[in-house]
Scaffold this motif. Structure first.
Motif, PDB file in Angstrom:
ATOM      1  N   GLY A 158       0.790  -1.234   0.000  1.00 51.70           N
ATOM      2  CA  GLY A 158       0.000   0.000   0.000  1.00 51.70           C
ATOM      3  C   GLY A 158       0.812   1.269   0.000  1.00 51.70           C
ATOM      4  N   LEU A 159       2.148   1.170  -0.142  1.00 49.46           N
ATOM      5  CA  LEU A 159       2.988   2.373  -0.087  1.00 49.46           C
ATOM      6  C   LEU A 159       3.050   3.107  -1.425  1.00 49.46           C
ATOM      7  N   VAL A 160       2.825   2.397  -2.530  1.00 47.75           N
ATOM      8  CA  VAL A 160       2.865   3.002  -3.861  1.00 47.75           C
ATOM      9  C   VAL A 160       1.555   2.658  -4.565  1.00 47.75           C
ATOM     10  N   ARG A 161       0.888   3.662  -5.105  1.00 43.68           N
ATOM     11  CA  ARG A 161      -0.418   3.431  -5.742  1.00 43.68           C
ATOM     12  C   ARG A 161      -0.268   2.838  -7.135  1.00 43.68           C
ATOM     13  N   ASN A 162       0.626   3.415  -7.923  1.00 46.81           N
ATOM     14  CA  ASN A 162       0.797   2.958  -9.302  1.00 46.81           C
ATOM     15  C   ASN A 162       1.471   1.599  -9.319  1.00 46.81           C
ATOM     16  N   LYS A 163       0.861   0.638 -10.031  1.00 49.25           N
ATOM     17  CA  LYS A 163       1.367  -0.738 -10.048  1.00 49.25           C
ATOM     18  C   LYS A 163       2.725  -0.822 -10.726  1.00 49.25           C
ATOM     19  N   GLU A 164       2.896  -0.154 -11.870  1.00 49.87           N
ATOM     20  CA  GLU A 164       4.172  -0.202 -12.586  1.00 49.87           C
ATOM     21  C   GLU A 164       5.284   0.423 -11.754  1.00 49.87           C
ATOM     22  N   ARG A 165       4.981   1.540 -11.101  1.00 49.85           N
ATOM     23  CA  ARG A 165       5.984   2.198 -10.260  1.00 49.85           C
ATOM     24  C   ARG A 165       6.361   1.319  -9.075  1.00 49.85           C
ATOM     25  N   PHE A 166       5.359   0.625  -8.514  1.00 53.74           N
ATOM     26  CA  PHE A 166       5.618  -0.279  -7.399  1.00 53.74           C
ATOM     27  C   PHE A 166       6.554  -1.413  -7.806  1.00 53.74           C
ATOM     28  N   VAL A 167       6.324  -1.991  -8.992  1.00 54.01           N
ATOM     29  CA  VAL A 167       7.170  -3.098  -9.460  1.00 54.01           C
ATOM     30  C   VAL A 167       8.609  -2.614  -9.691  1.00 54.01           C
ATOM     31  N   LYS A 168       8.761  -1.402 -10.253  1.00 54.15           N
ATOM     32  CA  LYS A 168      10.104  -0.868 -10.497  1.00 54.15           C
ATOM     33  C   LYS A 168      10.856  -0.632  -9.181  1.00 54.15           C
ATOM     34  N   ARG A 169      10.170  -0.082  -8.192  1.00 52.37           N
ATOM     35  CA  ARG A 169      10.850   0.200  -6.923  1.00 52.37           C
ATOM     36  C   ARG A 169      11.153  -1.074  -6.158  1.00 52.37           C
ATOM     37  N   ARG A 170      10.272  -2.059  -6.273  1.00 51.11           N
ATOM     38  CA  ARG A 170      10.561  -3.350  -5.638  1.00 51.11           C
ATOM     39  C   ARG A 170      11.771  -4.013  -6.298  1.00 51.11           C
ATOM     40  N   GLN A 171      11.876  -3.923  -7.623  1.00 52.93           N
ATOM     41  CA  GLN A 171      13.033  -4.468  -8.319  1.00 52.93           C
ATOM     42  C   GLN A 171      14.295  -3.687  -7.982  1.00 52.93           C
ATOM     43  N   ARG A 172      14.155  -2.392  -7.730  1.00 55.78           N
ATOM     44  CA  ARG A 172      15.294  -1.571  -7.311  1.00 55.78           C
ATOM     45  C   ARG A 172      15.834  -2.033  -5.962  1.00 55.78           C
ATOM     46  N   LEU A 173      14.924  -2.474  -5.085  1.00 54.39           N
ATOM     47  CA  LEU A 173      15.339  -2.991  -3.778  1.00 54.39           C
ATOM     48  C   LEU A 173      16.119  -4.293  -3.925  1.00 54.39           C
ATOM     49  N   ILE A 174      15.719  -5.144  -4.872  1.00 59.89           N
ATOM     50  CA  ILE A 174      16.427  -6.413  -5.094  1.00 59.89           C
ATOM     51  C   ILE A 174      17.765  -6.166  -5.776  1.00 59.89           C
ATOM     52  N   GLY A 175      17.765  -5.297  -6.787  1.00 57.67           N
ATOM     53  CA  GLY A 175      18.994  -4.986  -7.495  1.00 57.67           C
ATOM     54  C   GLY A 175      19.280  -5.973  -8.608  1.00 57.67           C
ATOM     55  N   PRO A 176      20.312  -5.686  -9.441  1.00 61.40           N
ATOM     56  CA  PRO A 176      20.676  -6.608 -10.528  1.00 61.40           C
ATOM     57  C   PRO A 176      21.255  -7.902  -9.968  1.00 61.40           C
ATOM     58  N   ASP A 177      20.603  -9.024 -10.301  1.00 62.47           N
ATOM     59  CA  ASP A 177      21.001 -10.356  -9.808  1.00 62.47           C
ATOM     60  C   ASP A 177      21.022 -10.413  -8.280  1.00 62.47           C
ATOM     61  N   GLY A 178      20.158  -9.620  -7.624  1.00 69.05           N
ATOM     62  CA  GLY A 178      20.066  -9.645  -6.162  1.00 69.05           C
ATOM     63  C   GLY A 178      21.258  -9.034  -5.444  1.00 69.05           C
ATOM     64  N   ALA A 179      22.035  -8.179  -6.132  1.00 66.62           N
ATOM     65  CA  ALA A 179      23.257  -7.617  -5.532  1.00 66.62           C
ATOM     66  C   ALA A 179      22.925  -6.643  -4.401  1.00 66.62           C
ATOM     67  N   THR A 180      21.908  -5.789  -4.596  1.00 68.42           N
ATOM     68  CA  THR A 180      21.539  -4.810  -3.566  1.00 68.42           C
ATOM     69  C   THR A 180      21.028  -5.508  -2.310  1.00 68.42           C
ATOM     70  N   LEU A 181      20.214  -6.540  -2.485  1.00 67.29           N
ATOM     71  CA  LEU A 181      19.673  -7.276  -1.341  1.00 67.29           C
ATOM     72  C   LEU A 181      20.780  -8.014  -0.595  1.00 67.29           C
ATOM     73  N   LYS A 182      21.743  -8.547  -1.340  1.00 65.03           N
ATOM     74  CA  LYS A 182      22.861  -9.263  -0.699  1.00 65.03           C
ATOM     75  C   LYS A 182      23.723  -8.303   0.115  1.00 65.03           C
ATOM     76  N   ALA A 183      23.983  -7.111  -0.426  1.00 68.40           N
ATOM     77  CA  ALA A 183      24.763  -6.117   0.313  1.00 68.40           C
ATOM     78  C   ALA A 183      24.049  -5.695   1.588  1.00 68.40           C
ATOM     79  N   LEU A 184      22.732  -5.544   1.517  1.00 70.47           N
ATOM     80  CA  LEU A 184      21.936  -5.169   2.693  1.00 70.47           C
ATOM     81  C   LEU A 184      21.963  -6.282   3.745  1.00 70.47           C
ATOM     82  N   GLU A 185      21.942  -7.526   3.302  1.00 69.14           N
ATOM     83  CA  GLU A 185      22.010  -8.647   4.241  1.00 69.14           C
ATOM     84  C   GLU A 185      23.359  -8.684   4.964  1.00 69.14           C
ATOM     85  N   LEU A 186      24.428  -8.422   4.236  1.00 69.48           N
ATOM     86  CA  LEU A 186      25.770  -8.456   4.851  1.00 69.48           C
ATOM     87  C   LEU A 186      25.954  -7.318   5.856  1.00 69.48           C
ATOM     88  N   LEU A 187      25.395  -6.152   5.563  1.00 68.67           N
ATOM     89  CA  LEU A 187      25.581  -4.999   6.453  1.00 68.67           C
ATOM     90  C   LEU A 187      24.707  -5.083   7.705  1.00 68.67           C
TER      91      LEU A 187
END
Length: 421
Positions: A158-187
């Motif tokens: 419920g944080l983002v109304r637009n569906k396309e924008r929500f999918v883009k920001r969720r993918q931004r959190l994961i990052g390319p090949d999960g790199a952003t999520l892995k860095a967040l897990e390590l920190l």
């Protein structure tokens, strides 16, 4: 497990014993007595696991009431849960917790038994079934039963109304090949899983708090890379014992939003504009600024108006469909003809194409164009044409004479044969 719980309407008393407020705000701790745990020497974050061998027992020997929690799970998790449920049951039996998997309703239930001694383990079991429902693997989810682990399920749907924008920001959190999520897990030393409209986190209290901040800011259009850089600097500062009691604000970067008055053009667009200016202004022609008129533009004709003009409005539904079908067939026929011509042009040699273009451009090379334009052709062409017609006449006359002679000779031969007989 020891836990400090403050009831609604109460607040922890200050350690230094100060009561009241200078600004005239109401002090709710005015008549509050000091508690045994109001001591700076006590580490309230310390985990004391429940151990019956060290004397951790319930008054009366058992729980007075049965507590139970249930949660639903999606249909696609049913197959996996059926495979893993024996492992979950064996693990919960060690803590004297009963569990049930209901495939008809699509729910999981955990409840205490008479043998349950740890009063907090039922809340851990509740977190376990929540994590299993959110697609976390069973071996990882079972770690939540340990006192060192805590979990949080962050709802981001419920944080983002637009569906396309929500999918883009969720993918931004994961990052390319999960790199952003892995860095967040390590920190943060946490296990993070992004699934659908939720983010499941397992780890320590401090790590979960950091992950929640990063996830919510990512959904609010703040890139997680900025927070990751901030966490990396904080991790290095934690190693220095001199900076433990000091503010780290001077070391941490501050990222501010820039509201640009004009949109920055891409480099490629700027380069194309510069090339067009060098070539003498060739390229895209800028549209002239329209003059202001207070009158609104003329109303565009509606679909019914267009049908009335063309006469289609008075046709029946069947005739209208037949007309549309015929128009489609005509359009497709024209398109197929164009494609056929394009395919045939592939088999024509480029030199022949060039010659045909030169002939079209040069009127002297094309005698027909020269005659049609009214210019007198060269005398050689006239002589050649006259000689050609004369030859044709001679041939036609010669062929006719030969035929008559052959007929006379054939008649004479037939007469001779008859006389012999």
């Amino acid at each position: 497990m020891a836990s400090n719980i403050i009831e609604h309407g109460q607040a922890a008393a200050p350690v230094d014993g100060t009561v009241g407020d200078r600004h005239g705000k109401k002090n709710h701790n005015k008549y509050r007595r000091d508690k045994p745990w109001d001591n700076a020497d006590i580490d309230h974050w310390e985990n004391n696991p429940w151990d019956e061998s060290t004397g951790d027992t319930l008054p009366g020997g058992r729980l007075l009431e049965e507590s139970s929690f249930a949660t639903l799970f999606p249909k696609y998790r049913e197959k996996y849960l059926r495979e893993v449920w024996p492992l979950v049951t064996r693990t919960l039996d060690k803590y004297k917790i009963a569990c049930e998997l209901n495939l008809v309703e699509g729910s999981m239930t955990v409840r205490t038994t008479r043998k349950t001694s740890d009063p907090y383990i039922i809340l851990k079991a509740r977190d376990l079934i929540k994590l299993l429902a959110r697609s976390i693997p069973a071996p990882q989810a079972l770690k939540i039963l340990n006192d060192e682990y805590n979990c949080d399920i962050i709802k981001i749907g419920g944080l983002v109304r637009n569906k396309e924008r929500f999918v883009k920001r969720r993918q931004r959190l994961i990052g390319p090949d999960g790199a952003t999520l892995k860095a967040l897990e390590l920190l943060t030393q946490c296990y993070i899983l992004v699934q659908g409209n939720t983010v499941s986190v397992m780890g320590t209290h401090k790590g979960i708090k950091k992950v929640r901040t990063v996830v919510i800011e990512c959904m609010n259009n703040i890139h997680p890379v900025y927070n990751i850089k901030r966490l990396m600097i904080m991790k290095e500062l934690e190693k220095d014992p001199k900076l433990q009691n000091e503010s780290w604000e001077r070391f941490l970067p501050t990222f501010q939003k820039k509201n640009l008055s004009k949109r920055r053009k891409p480099r490629q667009v700027v380069e194309e504009a510069q090339k067009a200016a060098k070539n003498g202004g060739e390229g895209k022609v800028r549209s002239k600024k329209k003059s202001y008129t207070p009158f609104p533009p003329a109303q565009q004709p509606s679909k019914i108006d267009l049908q009335l003009d063309s006469g289609e409005y008075f046709l029946s539904e069947r005739e209208r469909k037949a007309r549309q079908l015929s128009e489609k067939k005509m359009a497709s026929k024209e398109k197929s003809e164009e494609k056929r011509r394009a395919r045939e042009m592939e088999f024509v040699h480029p030199s022949m194409l060039e010659d045909s273009q030169d002939r079209d451009d040069d009127p002297e090379a094309n005698p027909k164009d020269a005659v049609s334009s009214g210019d007198d052709g060269p005398p050689d062409d006239l002589e050649r044409l006259t000689s050609k017609f004369a030859k044709k006449k001679r041939k036609s006359s010669g062929v006719g004479g030969g035929d008559e002679e052959s007929k006379k000779s054939s008649k004479k031969k037939k007469k001779k044969r008859k006389s012999k007989d």
